[in-house]
Design a protein around this motif. Structure first.
Motif, PDB file in Angstrom:
ATOM      1  N   PRO A 312       7.937  10.479  -9.170  1.00 14.59           N
ATOM      2  CA  PRO A 312       7.570  11.137 -10.426  1.00 14.59           C
ATOM      3  C   PRO A 312       6.868  12.470 -10.145  1.00 14.59           C
ATOM      4  N   ARG A 313       6.588  13.204 -11.207  1.00 10.60           N
ATOM      5  CA  ARG A 313       5.945  14.507 -11.054  1.00 10.60           C
ATOM      6  C   ARG A 313       4.444  14.391 -10.858  1.00 10.60           C
ATOM      7  N   VAL A 314       3.896  13.211 -10.974  1.00  7.40           N
ATOM      8  CA  VAL A 314       2.457  13.006 -10.793  1.00  7.40           C
ATOM      9  C   VAL A 314       2.234  12.144  -9.562  1.00  7.40           C
ATOM     10  N   PRO A 315       1.019  12.152  -8.996  1.00  8.11           N
ATOM     11  CA  PRO A 315       0.754  11.344  -7.801  1.00  8.11           C
ATOM     12  C   PRO A 315       0.958   9.858  -8.067  1.00  8.11           C
ATOM     13  N   ALA A 430      -1.872  10.213 -13.098  1.00 11.61           N
ATOM     14  CA  ALA A 430      -1.502   9.523 -11.869  1.00 11.61           C
ATOM     15  C   ALA A 430      -0.905   8.174 -12.250  1.00 11.61           C
ATOM     16  N   ILE A 431      -0.166   7.594 -11.309  1.00 10.72           N
ATOM     17  CA  ILE A 431       0.436   6.274 -11.514  1.00 10.72           C
ATOM     18  C   ILE A 431       0.029   5.375 -10.354  1.00 10.72           C
ATOM     19  N   VAL A 432      -0.430   4.164 -10.679  1.00 14.54           N
ATOM     20  CA  VAL A 432      -0.673   3.160  -9.648  1.00 14.54           C
ATOM     21  C   VAL A 432       0.312   2.013  -9.879  1.00 14.54           C
ATOM     22  N   VAL A 433       0.848   1.483  -8.779  1.00 18.35           N
ATOM     23  CA  VAL A 433       1.878   0.453  -8.845  1.00 18.35           C
ATOM     24  C   VAL A 433       1.388  -0.772  -8.080  1.00 18.35           C
ATOM     25  N   GLU A 434       1.501  -1.927  -8.704  1.00 20.40           N
ATOM     26  CA  GLU A 434       1.124  -3.176  -8.050  1.00 20.40           C
ATOM     27  C   GLU A 434       2.233  -3.603  -7.090  1.00 20.40           C
ATOM     28  N   GLY A 435       1.891  -3.786  -5.820  1.00 20.58           N
ATOM     29  CA  GLY A 435       2.853  -4.218  -4.827  1.00 20.58           C
ATOM     30  C   GLY A 435       3.180  -5.694  -4.950  1.00 20.58           C
TER      31      GLY A 435
END
Length: 483
Positions: A312-315, A430-435
């Motif tokens: 994506p365009r954000v971190p 920002a985006i955080v993704v759960e692994g």
């Protein structure tokens, strides 16, 4: 001057009937299947077919993602794919066929489909499996001497290939480096008006959501002693490939299974001597021998081997919950690893917009997981607004929703804040993704997340995906969810 790219709605695509070969001469049901196409869709296929026969491209849904399709037999149209996507010239394309008869026309005259490939085709075609075949007219070395070919299972894609009578080269229908599109709207938002894009066929949401698994069985040896290499994990789990290999071989262990050229072992085998539950065992995705591509000066033989994708365009930050990922051995004892502490670390890296009072952090999470519960409890953290998007409850739903979730968060408009002037921009900061565990389809999900980590939406060399030495020094955070 560019114009709007038409979206042709094919809502009746499920009514397309595909009938297997019935005559006595074909030896396989997929040799020459017949198609019955409803009148509501036929005009759209006619339009798309005319574009394909006129050196243009068409966006078409597959069961994995939407593809930017062009005739594989038309060099001018194939070059249009690279131009529209701004795709690196050495990143190869996968060819899509609608029958085994069409497949055979793409193979060297003296080539015979092996018993392994025939078994894989019978088991998984149509479906998210691409197989590496020798090219009949390869370019001079060191360019790849092979083509990756598959038969998609989406009826609209199959009908278009059949109706146009063209094998179609079709990478994901997005700008290179961006998250892959799983809806027609995603294609339109990214590529609308692109010179050479004739139309977008709307066949609904993609069912799998991640690209096909790419397999090279060219090193397989009948009788044993060879190798099968999964060059790109995708919509078909490695375990399923290994199962068919074992069936063809007659026993396990005769053929070595590789992932990115590195030996692979099933979770069942790796835990057979351990009392540790599988859900708590170390995922293969944290092992550089699995997640790291071999460094090579040779051009890639299939997509996904060299360049960064899905950004994506954000971190983007990956959260590794402790109920799945082991605590990093180099993580200091005093390191703060709670969800609240990790959110603070992420927020500290994100510039605060002058028009906002809070940093907006998008969260792609599994429903009812310990991590999502902790994040919810920490959602009142000062100066942070959490924008949650569910990945569902399984790796299958995560695969379906991952790219769409990233793209939605990019465009998620903030709610008006009292006394604060609205930001004219869109999306989270920002985006955080759960692994998740990398069992089955989870390996493909974790690969896509690993490539998205960092963000920026740019093409470039793929980072090696290893966990950083110090908590928070990179874009990956181990989160203690036991508290």
């Amino acid at each position: 001057m560019s114009t709007d790219t038409p979206i042709l709605r094919c809502t009746d695509f499920a009514s397309i009937a595909i009938n297997p070969s019935t005559s006595s001469s074909p030896s396989h049901p997929l040799d020459s299947p017949s198609f019955s196409i409803p009148p509501s869709i036929l005009p759209h296929l006619e339009v798309a077919s005319r574009h394909l026969h006129s050196h243009r491209t068409v966006a078409v849904p597959t069961e994995t993602v939407y593809g930017l399709a062009a005739s594989s037999l038309d060099p001018e149209a194939v070059q249009a794919i690279y131009r529209i996507k701004n795709r690196p010239s050495d990143n190869p394309l996968i060819i899509h066929v609608s029958s085994l008869d069409m497949l055979r026309r793409l193979l060297p005259l003296n080539y015979t489909i092996t018993p392994l490939y025939l078994a894989l085709i019978t088991a998984f075609w149509p479906g998210p499996l691409s197989l590496l075949f020798p090219s009949p007219n390869p370019p001079p070395p060191p360019a790849p001497q092979t083509n990756a070919i598959r038969m998609p299972s989406h009826p609209l894609a199959l009908a278009l290939i059949h109706h146009s009578n063209l094998p179609l080269s079709a990478p994901s229908a997005n700008s290179s480096g961006r998250p892959s599109p799983t809806q027609a709207e995603h294609v339109y938002n990214d590529l609308n008006g692109a010179d050479g894009l004739g139309c977008i066929l709307d066949g609904g949401d993609c069912g799998v959501g991640v690209e096909s698994t790419v397999v090279s069985g060219l090193g397989w040896v009948e009788g044993g002693g060879g190798q099968v290499d999964i060059l790109r994990p995708g919509g078909l789990g490695v375990e399923e490939i290994a199962r068919i290999v074992e069936q063809v071989d007659g026993q396990a262990g005769k053929t070595e299974i590789l992932v990115h050229g590195k030996p692979w072992r099933s979770r069942k085998a790796s835990t057979s001597t351990s009392s540790t539950p599988a859900t708590l065992s170390k995922p293969k995705s944290t092992n550089p021998s699995i997640m790291t591509k071999s460094v090579s000066s040779l051009p890639p033989s299939t997509p996904g081997m060299k360049y960064r994708h899905y950004s994506p365009r954000v971190p983007v930050y990956l959260l590794e919950p402790s109920n799945i990922f082991p605590r990093p051995t180099n993580l200091p004892d005093q390191a703060e690893s709670s969800a609240q502490a990790v959110l603070r670390q992420v927020a500290q890296r994100v510039p605060l917009s002058k028009a906002r009072s809070k940093r907006r952090v998008g969260l792609l999470h599994f429903e009812n997981s310990p991590l999502s519960q902790q994040i919810s409890d920490a959602s009142e953290e000062k100066g942070i607004e959490i924008v949650p998007v569910s990945l569902g409850t399984s790796v299958a739903s995560a695969a379906q929703r991952l790219f769409a979730g990233m793209l939605a968060l990019e465009r998620e408009r903030p709610q008006p804040e009292e006394g604060v002037q609205m930001d004219t921009g869109e999306g989270v900061d920002a985006i955080v993704v759960e692994g998740c565990s990398d069992d089955g389809l989870g390996l493909a999900v974790m690969e896509r997340v690993g490539k998205a980590v960092g963000g920026g939406g740019k093409s470039g060399d793929l980072s090696n995906g290893e966990t950083k030495d110090v908590q928070g020094s990179g874009n990956r955070f181990w989160v203690d969810v036991t508290g």
